[in-house]
Design a protein around this motif. Structure first.
Motif, PDB file in Angstrom:
ATOM      1  N   GLN A 190       0.601  -1.292  -0.055  1.00  0.00           N
ATOM      2  CA  GLN A 190      -0.343   0.274  -0.111  1.00  0.00           C
ATOM      3  C   GLN A 190       0.708   1.240  -0.304  1.00  0.00           C
ATOM      4  O   GLN A 190       0.533   2.003  -0.491  1.00  0.00           O
ATOM      5  CB  GLN A 190      -1.297   0.209   1.150  1.00  0.00           C
ATOM      6  CG  GLN A 190      -1.699  -1.084   1.401  1.00  0.00           C
ATOM      7  CD  GLN A 190      -2.499  -1.442   0.450  1.00  0.00           C
ATOM      8  OE1 GLN A 190      -2.983  -0.384  -0.396  1.00  0.00           O
ATOM      9  NE2 GLN A 190      -3.202  -2.286   0.001  1.00  0.00           N
ATOM     10  N   ARG A 191       2.172   1.104   0.426  1.00  0.00           N
ATOM     11  CA  ARG A 191       2.930   1.997   0.620  1.00  0.00           C
ATOM     12  C   ARG A 191       3.539   2.554  -0.827  1.00  0.00           C
ATOM     13  O   ARG A 191       3.927   3.907  -1.226  1.00  0.00           O
ATOM     14  CB  ARG A 191       4.199   2.008   1.152  1.00  0.00           C
ATOM     15  CG  ARG A 191       4.213   1.806   2.802  1.00  0.00           C
ATOM     16  CD  ARG A 191       3.729   2.787   3.810  1.00  0.00           C
ATOM     17  NE  ARG A 191       4.980   3.987   2.939  1.00  0.00           N
ATOM     18  CZ  ARG A 191       6.406   3.366   4.499  1.00  0.00           C
ATOM     19  NH1 ARG A 191       6.060   2.588   5.059  1.00  0.00           N
ATOM     20  NH2 ARG A 191       7.358   4.358   3.809  1.00  0.00           N
ATOM     21  N   PHE A 192       3.133   1.942  -1.588  1.00  0.00           N
ATOM     22  CA  PHE A 192       3.374   2.335  -3.319  1.00  0.00           C
ATOM     23  C   PHE A 192       2.101   2.468  -4.221  1.00  0.00           C
ATOM     24  O   PHE A 192       1.226   2.016  -4.212  1.00  0.00           O
ATOM     25  CB  PHE A 192       4.597   1.371  -3.620  1.00  0.00           C
ATOM     26  CG  PHE A 192       5.578   0.568  -3.313  1.00  0.00           C
ATOM     27  CD1 PHE A 192       7.428   1.378  -4.105  1.00  0.00           C
ATOM     28  CD2 PHE A 192       5.952   0.998  -1.956  1.00  0.00           C
ATOM     29  CE1 PHE A 192       7.772   1.212  -3.133  1.00  0.00           C
ATOM     30  CE2 PHE A 192       6.907  -0.515  -1.757  1.00  0.00           C
ATOM     31  CZ  PHE A 192       8.311   0.542  -2.053  1.00  0.00           C
ATOM     32  N   PHE A 193       2.405   2.970  -4.866  1.00  0.00           N
ATOM     33  CA  PHE A 193       1.312   3.695  -6.277  1.00  0.00           C
ATOM     34  C   PHE A 193       1.432   4.181  -6.974  1.00  0.00           C
ATOM     35  O   PHE A 193       2.990   4.882  -7.317  1.00  0.00           O
ATOM     36  CB  PHE A 193       0.926   5.340  -5.327  1.00  0.00           C
ATOM     37  CG  PHE A 193      -0.412   6.082  -6.302  1.00  0.00           C
ATOM     38  CD1 PHE A 193      -1.422   5.936  -6.008  1.00  0.00           C
ATOM     39  CD2 PHE A 193       0.323   7.401  -7.034  1.00  0.00           C
ATOM     40  CE1 PHE A 193      -2.546   5.558  -6.738  1.00  0.00           C
ATOM     41  CE2 PHE A 193      -1.301   7.401  -8.356  1.00  0.00           C
ATOM     42  CZ  PHE A 193      -2.339   6.925  -7.702  1.00  0.00           C
ATOM     43  N   PRO A 194       1.313   3.581  -8.351  1.00  0.00           N
ATOM     44  CA  PRO A 194      -0.276   3.178  -8.078  1.00  0.00           C
ATOM     45  C   PRO A 194       0.386   1.508  -7.843  1.00  0.00           C
ATOM     46  O   PRO A 194       1.633   1.015  -7.859  1.00  0.00           O
ATOM     47  CB  PRO A 194      -0.987   3.490  -9.717  1.00  0.00           C
ATOM     48  CG  PRO A 194       0.763   3.176 -10.437  1.00  0.00           C
ATOM     49  CD  PRO A 194       2.144   4.375  -9.643  1.00  0.00           C
ATOM     50  N   LEU A 195      -0.176   1.466  -7.323  1.00  0.00           N
ATOM     51  CA  LEU A 195      -0.611  -0.392  -7.128  1.00  0.00           C
ATOM     52  C   LEU A 195      -0.339  -0.998  -8.298  1.00  0.00           C
ATOM     53  O   LEU A 195      -0.964  -0.963  -9.398  1.00  0.00           O
ATOM     54  CB  LEU A 195      -2.068  -0.596  -6.403  1.00  0.00           C
ATOM     55  CG  LEU A 195      -2.445  -0.154  -4.770  1.00  0.00           C
ATOM     56  CD1 LEU A 195      -3.477  -0.387  -4.239  1.00  0.00           C
ATOM     57  CD2 LEU A 195      -1.316  -0.161  -3.675  1.00  0.00           C
ATOM     58  N   SER A 196       0.523  -2.116  -8.084  1.00  0.00           N
ATOM     59  CA  SER A 196       0.844  -3.226  -8.803  1.00  0.00           C
ATOM     60  C   SER A 196       0.915  -4.661  -7.441  1.00  0.00           C
ATOM     61  O   SER A 196       1.072  -4.874  -6.559  1.00  0.00           O
ATOM     62  CB  SER A 196       2.130  -2.880  -9.265  1.00  0.00           C
ATOM     63  OG  SER A 196       2.773  -2.514  -9.086  1.00  0.00           O
ATOM     64  N   SER A 197       0.170  -4.933  -9.120  1.00  0.00           N
ATOM     65  CA  SER A 197       0.521  -6.904  -8.584  1.00  0.00           C
ATOM     66  C   SER A 197       1.860  -7.301  -8.092  1.00  0.00           C
ATOM     67  O   SER A 197       2.382  -8.249  -8.753  1.00  0.00           O
ATOM     68  CB  SER A 197      -0.469  -7.776  -8.835  1.00  0.00           C
ATOM     69  OG  SER A 197      -1.663  -7.358  -8.582  1.00  0.00           O
ATOM     70  N   GLN A 198       2.338  -7.236  -7.438  1.00  0.00           N
ATOM     71  CA  GLN A 198       4.010  -7.126  -7.288  1.00  0.00           C
ATOM     72  C   GLN A 198       4.546  -7.108  -5.988  1.00  0.00           C
ATOM     73  O   GLN A 198       3.367  -6.779  -5.245  1.00  0.00           O
ATOM     74  CB  GLN A 198       4.910  -6.880  -7.919  1.00  0.00           C
ATOM     75  CG  GLN A 198       4.635  -5.328  -7.805  1.00  0.00           C
ATOM     76  CD  GLN A 198       5.725  -4.151  -8.660  1.00  0.00           C
ATOM     77  OE1 GLN A 198       7.121  -5.233  -9.125  1.00  0.00           O
ATOM     78  NE2 GLN A 198       5.154  -3.904  -9.353  1.00  0.00           N
ATOM     79  N   TRP A 199       5.270  -8.316  -4.863  1.00  0.00           N
ATOM     80  CA  TRP A 199       5.636  -7.915  -3.866  1.00  0.00           C
ATOM     81  C   TRP A 199       7.264  -6.838  -3.386  1.00  0.00           C
ATOM     82  O   TRP A 199       7.366  -6.761  -4.591  1.00  0.00           O
ATOM     83  CB  TRP A 199       6.454  -9.148  -3.306  1.00  0.00           C
ATOM     84  CG  TRP A 199       5.884 -10.605  -3.378  1.00  0.00           C
ATOM     85  CD1 TRP A 199       5.999 -11.550  -3.871  1.00  0.00           C
ATOM     86  CD2 TRP A 199       4.707 -11.162  -2.098  1.00  0.00           C
ATOM     87  NE1 TRP A 199       3.945 -12.475  -3.802  1.00  0.00           N
ATOM     88  CE2 TRP A 199       4.492 -11.488  -2.351  1.00  0.00           C
ATOM     89  CE3 TRP A 199       4.960  -9.998  -1.023  1.00  0.00           C
ATOM     90  CZ2 TRP A 199       3.173 -12.422  -1.750  1.00  0.00           C
ATOM     91  CZ3 TRP A 199       4.136 -11.068  -0.080  1.00  0.00           C
ATOM     92  CH2 TRP A 199       3.143 -11.794  -0.325  1.00  0.00           C
ATOM     93  N   ARG A 200       6.553  -5.840  -2.701  1.00  0.00           N
ATOM     94  CA  ARG A 200       7.631  -5.277  -2.229  1.00  0.00           C
ATOM     95  C   ARG A 200       7.564  -4.771  -0.858  1.00  0.00           C
ATOM     96  O   ARG A 200       6.629  -4.787   0.031  1.00  0.00           O
ATOM     97  CB  ARG A 200       6.760  -3.814  -3.189  1.00  0.00           C
ATOM     98  CG  ARG A 200       6.950  -3.472  -4.147  1.00  0.00           C
ATOM     99  CD  ARG A 200       6.324  -2.033  -4.709  1.00  0.00           C
ATOM    100  NE  ARG A 200       6.726  -2.238  -6.149  1.00  0.00           N
ATOM    101  CZ  ARG A 200       5.748  -0.830  -7.230  1.00  0.00           C
ATOM    102  NH1 ARG A 200       5.916  -0.173  -6.278  1.00  0.00           N
ATOM    103  NH2 ARG A 200       6.596  -1.142  -8.230  1.00  0.00           N
ATOM    104  N   THR A 201       8.618  -3.959  -0.745  1.00  0.00           N
ATOM    105  CA  THR A 201       8.970  -4.216   0.784  1.00  0.00           C
ATOM    106  C   THR A 201       8.854  -2.620   1.494  1.00  0.00           C
ATOM    107  O   THR A 201       9.885  -2.069   1.014  1.00  0.00           O
ATOM    108  CB  THR A 201      10.320  -5.271   1.218  1.00  0.00           C
ATOM    109  OG1 THR A 201      10.229  -6.132   1.135  1.00  0.00           O
ATOM    110  CG2 THR A 201      10.757  -4.914   2.592  1.00  0.00           C
TER     111      THR A 201
END
Length: 432
Positions: A283-294
């Motif tokens: 949720q911290r990254f915009f726009p949302l995308s279907s990938q794993w992020r930390t």
């Protein structure tokens, strides 16, 4: 449990969420964007773009083409999240940790002391049960000895009767006394068996059958010395050595430390925290995308709750009331121990005097019986004289045994009352 409360709070979680379909858009058309912030300019288009030479293109200040993108964004319906967080109670370490730890240690010490005090009381009960059994043995021995003496006098009377020196009534009186002594022997054996079973149950052994014990501490050896000092000295030593008072002091200290630990709730609470999130989408990254992020976060928080401060005041007042009650119990315990020492001291003094008197009485009764036997055999004493002498001898012997055992009982009670039974590490009498 107390120390675990102050450990940093570590939390890990994993979640999956399925969302309902939605549409996220910024209206119709497209969004114009430049690669480099700043002014945009119009200039002839690069021929490589395949546009007419006379066409004009829009560029940012670094001469990157400015373009337009669709306003529609992907909204992932499947969301996965892995989180780990750490919370550190900084203010608790500074204000509450030390008194809370000391309070718990004091409570543990008080419980251990109460256990030791109960062990000593059980030891005293076992000593008294042992002395009661020892008294039953002595009474049985005295009864059997008296029976043997009376039977011997019966034989003497039979010989005197056959020679015409003693009368039939004298012989019958001795026969009656022999039967009476035999009944006393049986009663003494029953008392011995009962005392042995009571001792067995005190020692945790089955008391259904009469156990077979051997004498460890007898009445011939002198009892442990006790009560040589003045009464005031004994009372002061009891206050210093009695485990019950030490347990109460530790309990009072534990409540006092609890008050100190609770006072920390009057002040604002300072906590440090950190969190790591590995999510798809994050949720911290915009726009949302279907990938794993930390992503991660860390910081400190300062909080104060007024209701908690009010509750703490009532809690501390409750602690102070408990401490006042414990202090009153401590003062009452000191008075009770002083009375216990005084009573045991008086009992020991009486037992010492009785033991000294009974020793002389036993010697006198034995001598009187010996003289009566010689006179009876010479025909110069009557059956009444010999029976009276035997009764006095038996009574003096039993009184002497009781006085000797009472002296040991009084000594044990005084040593228990003053705390010497624990301080000197003296074990209970050995009973194999």
């Amino acid at each position: 449990q107390t120390m675990i409360q102050f450990l940093p709070q570590v939390k890990a979680s994993a979640s999956y969420t399925r969302l309902s379909p939605t549409e996220v858009a910024f209206g119709s058309g497209a969004i114009v964007g430049a690669q480099t912030p700043g002014l945009i300019v119009a200039a002839p288009c690069d021929p490589s773009l395949g546009v007419p030479a006379i066409a004009q293109c829009i560029y940012d200040q670094d001469m990157n083409l400015v373009g337009a993108a669709d306003t529609q964004f992907e909204n992932p319906l499947n969301q996965y999240s892995l989180q780990a967080s750490l919370a550190v109670p900084l203010s608790d370490y500074a204000l509450s940790l030390a008194p809370a730890r000391k309070g718990s240690l004091a409570q543990m010490k008080a419980a251990e002391l109460e256990r030791d005090a109960e062990r000593l009381r059980v030891e005293l009960d076992a000593r008294l049960a042992y002395y009661n059994w020892l008294k039953s043995l002595a009474q049985l021995a005295a009864a059997e000895q008296s029976l043997a003496h009376t039977e011997a006098r019966q034989l003497d009377a039979q010989a005197l009767f056959e020679n015409g020196v003693a009368s039939k009534s004298d012989l019958m009186r001795l026969e009656a006394r022999v039967e009476s002594m035999r009944a006393l022997v049986e009663q003494s054996r029953e008392f011995r068996d009962l005392a042995a079973r009571q001792l067995a149950m005190t020692m945790g052994e089955p008391g259904t059958q009469t156990p077979s014990y051997q004498v460890g501490e007898g009445i011939d050896t002198p009892p442990p010395r006790a009560g040589d000092e003045a009464l005031d000295v004994l009372i002061e030593r009891a206050w210093a050595q009695r485990i019950e008072l030490a347990a109460l002091r530790e309990t009072i200290d534990g409540v006092s430390y609890g008050i100190k630990a609770s006072r920390a709730n009057y002040f604002p609470r300072l906590d440090a925290f950190a969190e790591v999130t590995h999510a798809n989408p994050n949720q911290r990254f915009f726009p949302l995308s279907s990938q794993w992020r930390t992503s991660w976060s860390a910081g400190v928080s300062l909080s104060w709750v007024m209701n908690q401060a009010i509750f703490t005041k009532a809690q501390i007042e409750s602690y102070e009331a408990s401490r006042a009650e414990l202090e009153a119990r401590y003062a009452a315990a000191k008075r009770g121990i002083a009375m216990e020492v005084s009573a045991a001291y008086g009992e020991l003094r009486r037992a010492q005097a009785a033991s000294s008197h009974q020793a002389r009485a036993v010697a006198a009764a034995e001598e009187a019986y010996r003289v009566a036997v010689e006179l009876f055999r010479a025909g110069e004493a009557t059956t009444t004289d010999i029976l009276d002498a035997e009764a006095e001898r038996v009574n003096a012997s039993l009184q002497g045994v009781n006085a000797s055992i009472d002296l040991r009982v009084a000594s044990s009670k005084l040593r228990f009352a003053t705390g010497d039974l624990a301080a000197k590490g003296d074990n209970a009498p050995a009973v194999p």
